[in-house]
Design an enzyme around this catalytic site. Structure first.
Site, mmCIF file in Angstrom:
data_model
loop_
_atom_site.group_PDB
_atom_site.id
_atom_site.type_symbol
_atom_site.label_atom_id
_atom_site.label_comp_id
_atom_site.label_asym_id
_atom_site.label_seq_id
_atom_site.Cartn_x
_atom_site.Cartn_y
_atom_site.Cartn_z
ATOM 1 C CD GLU A 14 9.828 -4.222 5.504
ATOM 2 O OE1 GLU A 14 9.051 -4.961 4.890
ATOM 3 O OE2 GLU A 14 9.618 -3.010 5.676
ATOM 4 C CE LYS A 46 3.852 -12.043 6.043
ATOM 5 N NZ LYS A 46 5.016 -12.168 5.190
ATOM 6 C CG ASP A 101 3.752 0.405 6.505
ATOM 7 O OD1 ASP A 101 2.707 0.135 5.869
ATOM 8 O OD2 ASP A 101 4.888 0.051 6.135
ATOM 9 C CE LYS A 154 9.085 0.096 4.804
ATOM 10 N NZ LYS A 154 8.480 -1.106 4.255
ATOM 11 C CG HIS A 204 1.909 -6.355 9.432
ATOM 12 N ND1 HIS A 204 0.662 -6.637 8.967
ATOM 13 C CD2 HIS A 204 2.548 -5.718 8.410
ATOM 14 C CE1 HIS A 204 0.542 -6.182 7.727
ATOM 15 N NE2 HIS A 204 1.673 -5.624 7.371
ATOM 16 C CG ASP A 260 -15.643 9.729 -10.895
ATOM 17 O OD1 ASP A 260 -15.010 10.710 -11.299
ATOM 18 O OD2 ASP A 260 -15.873 9.500 -9.678
ATOM 19 C CE LYS A 318 -0.648 -2.732 6.372
ATOM 20 N NZ LYS A 318 0.469 -2.031 6.255
#
Ligand code: BG6
Length: 463
Positions: A206, A172, A225, A316, A230, A85, A138
């Site tokens: 996406e 990247k 997100d 998405k 990004h 824990d 992030k």
């Protein structure tokens, strides 16, 4: 803390999703490519033993990148496991034992931010925080206030130079290529300003949905997100001033200046969308108003960029999987040849994924007596398959104490300041059908600066 390399790697959340999808593949890569030969300790509360963690590592690699037998065996020999824990001092006593002689461990907190404080305090009490580095993921916080609070908590135990905030886009290769192309080619740089640029678009599309991440995603949404991190990093790479000097902060200083000049979003510059079917994804609340698509219009209030609209959209369940930026240059001031040169004729297109491209849009004359032309692209194109995966690059950099490709607290706060005013349900959201380019309101947002440059992806590279 010296600049000495870390001498052990600890990852909390060892049985979780991030370890499964990213950390094990990165570790195998580090063992294979960089001769990584240090203790690796996984920590989790799962009631597991080391053999179960090793089986998980095998499964992870089979699904994500493949097993390299020699590197995998070395990785297994380095791997240790502590099950316990995060609130229990004994977990950290065991961790200290597993670390053996290591004095400068790196702790990767692949756990929810709500546990950062507990883990950091117990690392300190257990003698594991001195000279240690800490890596966090992030999104860093949920808004400006919570990001500041998280930072305060971590700073109680770790100085800023030992905190490494991962935004994997920075690792990247094609994202680094944006800066490289801009500043290694003196012919492009003079064009990147309000005198020549009409608008900039960045699309992160996406072609898949939220899938098994419903619970996580429904707390976050597209803005937190991917846009706050990004996409704003890509924007900063496209628009920042050239860095001077070579230290780890050279690029980050210029990015920070740029991001601090971005005007905070107002409700009329945002369109949110949610794909039909999102609410039936497991983990998503029945009446959820979380966005799976967002389009925004931004301005950078600087001499270089004043008045140039910058559009970002991310979503998405769009028609393709592709991240691409297009810098659109102004039309000729006069119609020299009596033909109407299309609005988006002169442009620079930079594709980040799934393949890598830098293309320059030009208008060329069609052979014949008439002076009319057609638009073509001069394109550098390559597949990304051999690029070093971002997590491998970033973990290796963090172990060496190279912070250049990590975000910094002032950058994180500048990014939150941009999106903060429109977080939550400040703006309405509109439904869109899976397989479309989001709600039609996104088209109204771009208006006469459009149309949106929809990326075209070859079937072979489509995910
Ligand atoms: C992550 C987001 O940070 O980036 C995901 O949480 C998203 O929702 C992913 O799919 C995209 O990353 P990449 O490297 O696949 O473009």
């Amino acid at each position: 803390m010296t600049n000495a390399a870390s001498d052990a790697l600890v990852f909390f959340g060892a049985t979780g999703d991030l370890a499964y999808k990213q950390i094990f593949p990165a570790l195998q890569g580090l063992v294979r490519d960089e001769g990584f030969n240090l203790p690796i300790v996984g920590v989790a509360k799962a009631g597991w033993n080391l053999e179960q963690l090793k089986a998980r590592a095998k499964d992870s690699l089979e699904k994500h990148g493949g097993i390299d037998q020699a590197a995998f065996e070395k990785l297994l020999n380095l791997l240790c496991y502590v099950d316990g824990d995060y609130n229990d001092a004994n977990t950290f006593t065991q961790l200290r034992q597993q670390l053996g002689k290591a004095q400068r461990p790196l702790h990767y907190l692949a756990i929810p931010p709500s546990l950062f404080g507990t883990v950091a305090a117990n690392l300190a009490k257990g003698g594991c925080a001195a000279n240690a580095r800490v890596v966090v993921e992030k999104p860093f916080g949920r808004d400006l206030a919570s990001a500041q609070e998280l930072s305060r908590i971590l700073h109680e135990f770790f100085p800023e130079e030992n905190i490494f905030r991962i935004d994997h886009y920075l690792g990247k290769e094609p994202v680094q290529n944006i800066l490289y192309t801009r500043f290694a080619n003196p012919n492009f740089e003079p064009l990147f300003n309000r005198d020549h640029v009409r608008s900039i678009q960045i699309t992160m599309a996406e072609g898949f949905g939220v899938e098994d991440r419903g619970k996580f995603y429904d707390e976050v949404g597209a803005m937190r997100d991917v846009v706050q991190n990004h996409m704003l990093q890509v924007l900063a790479s496209l628009t920042m001033d050239p860095p001077t000097g070579e230290d780890h902060d050279a690029v980050r200083d210029r990015k920070a200046e740029l991001l601090k000049a971005v005007r905070p979003l107002a409700p009329d510059t945002v369109v949110r969308g949610q794909y039909e079917g999102y609410r039936s994804v497991p983990g998503v609340k029945p009446g959820s108003s979380v966005e799976t698509f967002v389009a925004v219009r931004l301005y950078v209030d600087s001499w270089r960029w004043a008045g140039v609209p910058i559009y970002i959209r991310a979503g998405k369940m769009l028609p393709v999987t592709c991240t691409e930026a297009t810098v659109e240059f102004k039309r000729p001031p006069q119609e020299t040849f009596g033909e109407h040169v299309p609005l988006n004729s002169a442009h620079m297109r930079i594709r980040i994924s799934p393949d890598v491209a830098i293309a320059v849009g030009v208008r060329v004359k069609i052979p014949g007596e008439r002076r009319v032309g057609r638009d073509v692209e001069l394109e550098m194109h390559r597949q990304a398959a051999d690029d070093m995966p971002p997590y491998e690059r970033l973990l290796g950099d963090a172990m060496r104490g190279n912070s250049e490709l990590f975000s910094r607290q002032d950058l994180v706060e500048a990014q939150w300041r941009i999106v903060d005013p429109i977080l939550g349900n400040v703006t309405p959201f509109y439904s869109y059908l899976p397989g479309t380019w989001g709600p039609e309101e996104a088209g109204q947002l771009i208006g006469n600066d459009g149309p949106w440059a929809d990326p075209v992806v070859e079937k072979a590279t489509k995910c």
